[in-house]
Design a protein around this motif. Structure first.
Motif, mmCIF file in Angstrom:
data_model
loop_
_atom_site.group_PDB
_atom_site.id
_atom_site.type_symbol
_atom_site.label_atom_id
_atom_site.label_comp_id
_atom_site.label_asym_id
_atom_site.label_seq_id
_atom_site.Cartn_x
_atom_site.Cartn_y
_atom_site.Cartn_z
ATOM 1 N N UNK A 269 10.730 130.796 -15.950
ATOM 2 C CA UNK A 269 10.333 130.312 -15.034
ATOM 3 C C UNK A 269 11.215 130.527 -13.187
ATOM 4 N N UNK A 270 11.163 129.569 -12.816
ATOM 5 C CA UNK A 270 11.315 129.669 -11.407
ATOM 6 C C UNK A 270 12.951 129.503 -11.271
ATOM 7 N N UNK A 271 12.987 128.235 -12.068
ATOM 8 C CA UNK A 271 14.670 127.514 -12.112
ATOM 9 C C UNK A 271 15.768 128.661 -13.522
ATOM 10 N N UNK A 272 15.083 129.300 -14.391
ATOM 11 C CA UNK A 272 15.297 130.474 -15.053
ATOM 12 C C UNK A 272 15.832 131.340 -14.303
ATOM 13 N N UNK A 273 15.062 131.872 -13.496
ATOM 14 C CA UNK A 273 15.953 132.829 -13.205
ATOM 15 C C UNK A 273 16.494 132.323 -11.476
ATOM 16 N N UNK A 274 16.655 131.138 -11.358
ATOM 17 C CA UNK A 274 17.812 130.417 -9.925
ATOM 18 C C UNK A 274 19.153 130.755 -10.913
ATOM 19 N N UNK A 275 18.909 129.991 -12.247
ATOM 20 C CA UNK A 275 19.929 130.041 -13.072
ATOM 21 C C UNK A 275 20.457 131.716 -13.161
ATOM 22 N N UNK A 276 19.651 133.044 -13.491
ATOM 23 C CA UNK A 276 20.153 133.902 -13.616
ATOM 24 C C UNK A 276 20.707 135.222 -12.675
ATOM 25 N N UNK B 116 18.574 131.122 -4.403
ATOM 26 C CA UNK B 116 17.525 129.175 -4.523
ATOM 27 C C UNK B 116 15.919 129.659 -4.715
ATOM 28 N N UNK B 117 15.500 128.950 -5.358
ATOM 29 C CA UNK B 117 14.056 129.092 -5.231
ATOM 30 C C UNK B 117 13.130 129.378 -4.325
ATOM 31 N N UNK B 118 14.038 128.390 -2.616
ATOM 32 C CA UNK B 118 13.199 128.681 -1.479
ATOM 33 C C UNK B 118 13.867 130.276 -1.300
ATOM 34 N N UNK B 119 14.691 131.217 -1.219
ATOM 35 C CA UNK B 119 15.380 132.470 -1.427
ATOM 36 C C UNK B 119 13.802 133.428 -1.752
ATOM 37 N N UNK B 120 13.006 133.138 -3.438
ATOM 38 C CA UNK B 120 12.686 133.471 -4.447
ATOM 39 C C UNK B 120 10.975 133.219 -3.601
ATOM 40 N N UNK B 121 11.087 132.472 -3.741
ATOM 41 C CA UNK B 121 9.654 132.067 -2.329
ATOM 42 C C UNK B 121 9.384 133.056 -1.674
ATOM 43 N N UNK C 59 3.907 140.187 -6.169
ATOM 44 C CA UNK C 59 3.484 139.813 -7.472
ATOM 45 C C UNK C 59 4.440 139.011 -8.660
ATOM 46 N N UNK C 60 4.074 137.823 -8.398
ATOM 47 C CA UNK C 60 5.006 137.195 -10.153
ATOM 48 C C UNK C 60 3.880 136.293 -10.769
ATOM 49 N N UNK C 61 3.258 136.528 -11.834
ATOM 50 C CA UNK C 61 2.270 136.673 -12.798
ATOM 51 C C UNK C 61 2.703 134.507 -12.325
ATOM 52 N N UNK C 62 1.353 133.957 -12.664
ATOM 53 C CA UNK C 62 1.646 132.734 -12.135
ATOM 54 C C UNK C 62 1.374 132.119 -14.258
ATOM 55 N N UNK C 63 1.259 130.914 -14.075
ATOM 56 C CA UNK C 63 0.903 130.068 -15.712
ATOM 57 C C UNK C 63 -0.364 129.865 -14.839
ATOM 58 N N UNK C 64 -1.064 129.560 -16.301
ATOM 59 C CA UNK C 64 -2.510 128.351 -15.490
ATOM 60 C C UNK C 64 -1.988 127.243 -15.188
ATOM 61 N N UNK C 65 -0.646 126.714 -15.369
ATOM 62 C CA UNK C 65 -0.716 125.770 -14.242
ATOM 63 C C UNK C 65 0.226 125.714 -12.915
ATOM 64 N N UNK C 66 -0.126 127.645 -12.752
ATOM 65 C CA UNK C 66 -0.056 127.781 -11.303
ATOM 66 C C UNK C 66 1.922 127.951 -11.107
ATOM 67 N N UNK C 67 2.243 128.055 -12.464
ATOM 68 C CA UNK C 67 3.998 128.324 -12.513
ATOM 69 C C UNK C 67 3.886 129.663 -12.159
ATOM 70 N N UNK C 68 4.518 130.318 -11.020
ATOM 71 C CA UNK C 68 5.232 131.190 -11.318
ATOM 72 C C UNK C 68 6.093 131.349 -12.491
ATOM 73 N N UNK C 69 6.014 132.867 -12.777
ATOM 74 C CA UNK C 69 6.565 133.568 -14.786
ATOM 75 C C UNK C 69 6.891 134.791 -14.390
ATOM 76 N N UNK C 70 8.422 134.622 -14.141
ATOM 77 C CA UNK C 70 9.102 136.290 -13.610
ATOM 78 C C UNK C 70 9.219 136.770 -15.445
ATOM 79 N N UNK C 71 8.992 138.131 -15.037
ATOM 80 C CA UNK C 71 9.575 138.959 -15.937
ATOM 81 C C UNK C 71 10.433 139.670 -16.115
ATOM 82 N N UNK C 72 11.042 140.260 -17.169
ATOM 83 C CA UNK C 72 12.869 141.137 -17.304
ATOM 84 C C UNK C 72 12.430 142.197 -16.180
ATOM 85 N N UNK C 73 10.824 142.523 -15.656
ATOM 86 C CA UNK C 73 10.909 143.510 -14.896
ATOM 87 C C UNK C 73 11.177 143.328 -13.411
ATOM 88 N N UNK C 74 10.950 141.610 -13.260
ATOM 89 C CA UNK C 74 11.021 141.296 -11.827
ATOM 90 C C UNK C 74 12.302 140.761 -11.667
#
Length: 154
Positions: free
Chosen positions: A31-38, A42-47, A57-72
């Protein structure tokens, strides 16, 4: 397709190696909050990175939340290193565009990174000169301080 993927079977392998000690083993969706922690970003910077094409291109969950991969995350690690070099954001975005365009852009990517390397080497030389001045001043004050203490005690 992620920023790291190119046309054909090759991928850009310029990203820094992953940091497995910071990521849960076997996980490849964050999630974006996990990426912030890693990353410490900030979430603002990532967006913003996504908006300007640095993370196109950041994948999205079925609810529209960003899902980052290890490659990201690997890509973000490289972007962090490029930021430390002082590379302008526009050049980082251009590099990301070149990666997405495919293997035929290797030459232009090489030139962009080579120019950045030259800038870094110049900054290192400048910092080494600055360090030499600091070392000289520190040595002067250390000696002057010892002489003062001897004179005061005498």
């Amino acid at each position: 397709m992620t920023v790291m993927e190119t046309t054909g079977t090759r991928t850009d392998s310029c990203a820094a190696p992953p940091h497995p000690h910071r990521r849960p083993e076997g996980q490849d969706s964050y999630t974006i909050s996990e990426v912030v922690a890693f990353t410490g970003l900030t979430a603002h910077t990532l967006r913003w990175y996504e908006r300007i094409g640095l993370m196109p291109h950041i994948d999205r969950s079925h609810t529209g939340q960003r899902r980052y991969s290890n490659r990201d995350l690997d890509w973000l690690d490289l972007v962090g290193k490029l930021r430390l070099t002082g590379m302008p954001v526009a050049d980082m975005v251009r590099y990301a565009e070149l990666v997405r365009e495919g293997d035929h852009t290797f030459g232009e990517r090489f030139e962009l990174l080579e120019a950045t390397r030259r800038d870094v080497l110049a900054r290192i030389a400048e910092l080494q000169d600055t360090l030499a001045v600091l070392d000289h001043k520190i040595g002067y004050y250390a000696e002057a301080g010892r002489a003062y203490e001897v004179e005061k005690a005498g």
